[in-house]
Scaffold this motif. Sequence first.
Motif, PDB file in Angstrom:
ATOM      1  N   PRO A   5      39.049 -47.688-103.610  1.00 12.91           N
ATOM      2  CA  PRO A   5      38.166 -48.563-104.391  1.00 12.91           C
ATOM      3  C   PRO A   5      37.653 -47.882-105.660  1.00 12.91           C
ATOM      4  O   PRO A   5      37.635 -46.655-105.761  1.00 12.91           O
ATOM      5  CB  PRO A   5      37.019 -48.865-103.430  1.00 12.91           C
ATOM      6  CG  PRO A   5      36.997 -47.713-102.497  1.00 12.91           C
ATOM      7  CD  PRO A   5      38.411 -47.216-102.384  1.00 12.91           C
ATOM      8  N   LEU A   6      37.225 -48.685-106.593  1.00 10.08           N
ATOM      9  CA  LEU A   6      36.666 -48.209-107.851  1.00 10.08           C
ATOM     10  C   LEU A   6      35.536 -47.211-107.624  1.00 10.08           C
ATOM     11  O   LEU A   6      35.461 -46.183-108.302  1.00 10.08           O
ATOM     12  CB  LEU A   6      36.168 -49.397-108.681  1.00 10.08           C
ATOM     13  CG  LEU A   6      35.515 -49.110-110.017  1.00 10.08           C
ATOM     14  CD1 LEU A   6      36.473 -48.392-110.957  1.00 10.08           C
ATOM     15  CD2 LEU A   6      35.017 -50.411-110.646  1.00 10.08           C
ATOM     16  N   ALA A   7      34.688 -47.477-106.646  1.00 10.39           N
ATOM     17  CA  ALA A   7      33.536 -46.600-106.386  1.00 10.39           C
ATOM     18  C   ALA A   7      33.959 -45.168-106.073  1.00 10.39           C
ATOM     19  O   ALA A   7      33.225 -44.222-106.378  1.00 10.39           O
ATOM     20  CB  ALA A   7      32.693 -47.165-105.243  1.00 10.39           C
ATOM     21  N   ASP A   8      35.147 -44.983-105.484  1.00 13.26           N
ATOM     22  CA  ASP A   8      35.621 -43.627-105.168  1.00 13.26           C
ATOM     23  C   ASP A   8      35.914 -42.810-106.424  1.00 13.26           C
ATOM     24  O   ASP A   8      35.957 -41.578-106.359  1.00 13.26           O
ATOM     25  CB  ASP A   8      36.891 -43.674-104.322  1.00 13.26           C
ATOM     26  CG  ASP A   8      36.634 -44.076-102.886  1.00 13.26           C
ATOM     27  OD1 ASP A   8      35.449 -44.260-102.515  1.00 13.26           O
ATOM     28  OD2 ASP A   8      37.617 -44.236-102.139  1.00 13.26           O
ATOM     29  N   TRP A   9      36.158 -43.470-107.530  1.00 14.60           N
ATOM     30  CA  TRP A   9      36.523 -42.773-108.771  1.00 14.60           C
ATOM     31  C   TRP A   9      35.398 -42.784-109.796  1.00 14.60           C
ATOM     32  O   TRP A   9      35.562 -42.333-110.913  1.00 14.60           O
ATOM     33  CB  TRP A   9      37.787 -43.392-109.356  1.00 14.60           C
ATOM     34  CG  TRP A   9      38.978 -43.037-108.525  1.00 14.60           C
ATOM     35  CD1 TRP A   9      39.452 -43.712-107.429  1.00 14.60           C
ATOM     36  CD2 TRP A   9      39.818 -41.899-108.684  1.00 14.60           C
ATOM     37  NE1 TRP A   9      40.541 -43.065-106.914  1.00 14.60           N
ATOM     38  CE2 TRP A   9      40.786 -41.953-107.662  1.00 14.60           C
ATOM     39  CE3 TRP A   9      39.849 -40.838-109.585  1.00 14.60           C
ATOM     40  CZ2 TRP A   9      41.771 -40.987-107.519  1.00 14.60           C
ATOM     41  CZ3 TRP A   9      40.831 -39.882-109.453  1.00 14.60           C
ATOM     42  CH2 TRP A   9      41.780 -39.956-108.431  1.00 14.60           C
TER      43      TRP A   9
END
Length: 172
Positions: free
Chosen positions: A36-40
Amino acid sequence: MRLLTRLRALVADDWPVWRALRLAALADAPHAFGSPLADWQGPGDTVRRWRARLETVAVNIVADLDGQPAGMISGDRTGVDTVELMSLWVAPAARGRGVGDLLVAAVVAWAEQAGADKAMLRVHPSNHHAILLYQRSGFTRTSGADTVPDDDRPEWVMQRPLAARRIRPGGQ
């Protein structure tokens, strides 16, 4: 005037380009990627991590359309004779203009040059546009909907044979 699409392989110093495209891809199509976006973002958004991504994956290609980054793809060995295509994304404004076809063809050509016998990829069954692109590029489904560790969503495995151009000792 429309400029031709230009493909370029990235190196670690190109991390800002990869970062911008990857974040845009994860925001645009979260269903298509394993992370997911949140991981990056936040603590995961570090220069070291972006550089490492480009250093540890064998080939990372960006398509520039009309002078702007418009798509990306990666390829990496998963075995002696297999290359995996991953991280394909085309910006919404560039879709339908052949960018995806060029990106897939570039990684397939790299895989053939590297001597791989087959290319494979994973795709979510709901990603109809990607499946059509992969089928146009010679990929066929080889498995049912499998789940991948760290991701409870099912994925199909698709693959295609390659015309490997093995370089023999002595250059022949």
